[in-house]
Design a protein around this motif. Structure first.
Motif, short mmCIF file in Angstrom:
data_model
loop_
_atom_site.label_atom_id
_atom_site.label_comp_id
_atom_site.label_asym_id
_atom_site.label_seq_id
_atom_site.Cartn_x
_atom_site.Cartn_y
_atom_site.Cartn_z
N ILE A 1 -37.49 22.73 1.39
CA ILE A 1 -38.48 23.31 2.31
C ILE A 1 -39.32 22.20 2.93
O ILE A 1 -39.53 22.17 4.15
CB ILE A 1 -39.37 24.33 1.58
CG1 ILE A 1 -38.53 25.55 1.19
CG2 ILE A 1 -40.57 24.72 2.42
CD1 ILE A 1 -39.21 26.47 0.20
N VAL A 2 -39.79 21.28 2.11
CA VAL A 2 -40.63 20.20 2.62
C VAL A 2 -39.82 19.26 3.51
O VAL A 2 -40.29 18.85 4.57
CB VAL A 2 -41.31 19.44 1.46
CG1 VAL A 2 -41.99 18.17 1.95
CG2 VAL A 2 -42.32 20.35 0.77
N ARG A 3 -38.59 18.97 3.14
CA ARG A 3 -37.76 18.09 3.98
C ARG A 3 -37.57 18.71 5.36
O ARG A 3 -37.60 18.02 6.38
CB ARG A 3 -36.41 17.83 3.31
CG ARG A 3 -35.44 17.01 4.16
CD ARG A 3 -36.06 15.68 4.55
NE ARG A 3 -35.23 14.91 5.44
CZ ARG A 3 -35.28 14.96 6.78
NH1 ARG A 3 -36.13 15.78 7.39
NH2 ARG A 3 -34.51 14.19 7.51
N GLN A 4 -37.39 20.02 5.41
CA GLN A 4 -37.21 20.71 6.69
C GLN A 4 -38.45 20.59 7.57
O GLN A 4 -38.35 20.56 8.79
CB GLN A 4 -36.85 22.18 6.45
CG GLN A 4 -36.52 22.95 7.71
CD GLN A 4 -35.31 22.41 8.44
OE1 GLN A 4 -34.30 22.12 7.83
NE2 GLN A 4 -35.43 22.25 9.74
N ARG B 1 -51.70 20.06 4.14
CA ARG B 1 -51.86 21.49 4.46
C ARG B 1 -50.54 22.13 4.85
O ARG B 1 -50.26 23.26 4.51
CB ARG B 1 -52.92 21.72 5.52
CG ARG B 1 -52.56 21.17 6.88
CD ARG B 1 -53.70 21.41 7.89
NE ARG B 1 -53.41 20.69 9.11
CZ ARG B 1 -52.66 21.18 10.09
NH1 ARG B 1 -52.14 22.37 10.01
NH2 ARG B 1 -52.44 20.47 11.18
N HIS B 2 -49.69 21.37 5.59
CA HIS B 2 -48.36 21.88 5.95
C HIS B 2 -47.51 22.09 4.70
O HIS B 2 -46.82 23.09 4.56
CB HIS B 2 -47.61 20.89 6.87
CG HIS B 2 -48.21 20.72 8.21
ND1 HIS B 2 -48.83 19.57 8.58
CD2 HIS B 2 -48.27 21.55 9.28
CE1 HIS B 2 -49.25 19.68 9.83
NE2 HIS B 2 -48.94 20.88 10.27
N SER C 1 -49.85 24.34 -4.79
CA SER C 1 -51.13 23.64 -4.91
C SER C 1 -51.06 22.30 -4.18
O SER C 1 -49.97 21.82 -3.83
CB SER C 1 -51.46 23.39 -6.38
OG SER C 1 -50.58 22.43 -6.92
N GLU C 2 -52.21 21.67 -3.98
CA GLU C 2 -52.22 20.35 -3.33
C GLU C 2 -51.49 19.32 -4.19
O GLU C 2 -50.80 18.45 -3.67
CB GLU C 2 -53.64 19.91 -3.03
CG GLU C 2 -54.24 20.65 -1.86
CD GLU C 2 -55.57 20.07 -1.41
OE1 GLU C 2 -55.86 18.89 -1.69
OE2 GLU C 2 -56.32 20.82 -0.76
N GLY C 3 -51.64 19.41 -5.50
CA GLY C 3 -50.95 18.49 -6.40
C GLY C 3 -49.43 18.65 -6.30
O GLY C 3 -48.70 17.66 -6.24
N THR C 4 -48.99 19.90 -6.25
CA THR C 4 -47.55 20.17 -6.10
C THR C 4 -47.07 19.62 -4.76
O THR C 4 -45.98 19.04 -4.67
CB THR C 4 -47.28 21.68 -6.20
OG1 THR C 4 -47.68 22.14 -7.49
CG2 THR C 4 -45.81 22.00 -5.99
N ALA C 5 -47.87 19.80 -3.72
CA ALA C 5 -47.51 19.30 -2.39
C ALA C 5 -47.34 17.78 -2.40
O ALA C 5 -46.36 17.25 -1.87
CB ALA C 5 -48.57 19.70 -1.36
N GLU D 1 -42.78 6.37 7.24
CA GLU D 1 -43.20 5.62 8.42
C GLU D 1 -43.47 6.50 9.64
O GLU D 1 -43.94 6.00 10.66
CB GLU D 1 -42.13 4.57 8.77
CG GLU D 1 -41.76 3.65 7.62
CD GLU D 1 -42.96 2.90 7.05
OE1 GLU D 1 -43.82 2.46 7.84
OE2 GLU D 1 -43.05 2.77 5.81
N LEU D 2 -43.18 7.80 9.57
CA LEU D 2 -43.38 8.68 10.71
C LEU D 2 -44.86 8.89 10.98
O LEU D 2 -45.70 8.80 10.08
CB LEU D 2 -42.72 10.04 10.44
CG LEU D 2 -41.20 10.02 10.28
CD1 LEU D 2 -40.71 11.40 9.88
CD2 LEU D 2 -40.54 9.57 11.57
N SER D 3 -45.17 9.18 12.23
CA SER D 3 -46.56 9.48 12.62
C SER D 3 -46.98 10.80 11.98
O SER D 3 -46.16 11.72 11.85
CB SER D 3 -46.66 9.63 14.13
OG SER D 3 -46.25 8.45 14.77
N PRO D 4 -48.25 10.92 11.63
CA PRO D 4 -48.72 12.19 11.03
C PRO D 4 -48.67 13.34 12.04
O PRO D 4 -48.86 13.12 13.24
CB PRO D 4 -50.14 11.90 10.61
CG PRO D 4 -50.48 10.54 11.07
CD PRO D 4 -49.29 9.93 11.69
N ALA D 5 -48.45 14.53 11.52
CA ALA D 5 -48.42 15.73 12.38
C ALA D 5 -49.81 16.17 12.70
O ALA D 5 -50.74 15.95 11.99
CB ALA D 5 -47.67 16.84 11.67
#
Length: 78
Positions: free
Chosen positions: A24-27, A40-41, A54-58, A74-78
């Motif tokens: 999910i996060v990779r997507q 937050r994303h 949770s934020e820790g899990t994220a 290295e990607l720019s932040p969203a």
């Protein structure tokens, strides 16, 4: 009296495979147009899929994903 037997075996109902937090996060990186998702994303995406969020899990999930693909850091932040 004999029971009627169907000539074809009964098919098991296939349940869809649930995505992992890493998937999910990779997507998110792709969904955000090759941008690095913020915490937050990453908290929101697993929550929408019924996973711990949770934020820790994220942070831990992002660390695992970026450990497998270091160029994502290295990607720019969203």
């Amino acid at each position: 009296m004999s029971a009627r037997v169907s000539p074809e075996p009964a098919k098991a109902t296939e349940s869809p495979r649930k995505l992992t937090a890493n998937e999910i996060v990779r997507q998110l990186y792709d969904d955000l147009g090759a941008k690095r998702p913020g915490t937050r994303h990453i908290v929101d995406a697993p929550r929408q899929n019924g996973l711990p969020h949770s934020e820790g899990t994220a942070r831990e999930t992002r660390k695992r994903v970026e450990g497998q693909e270091p160029e994502l850091k290295e990607l720019s932040p969203a």
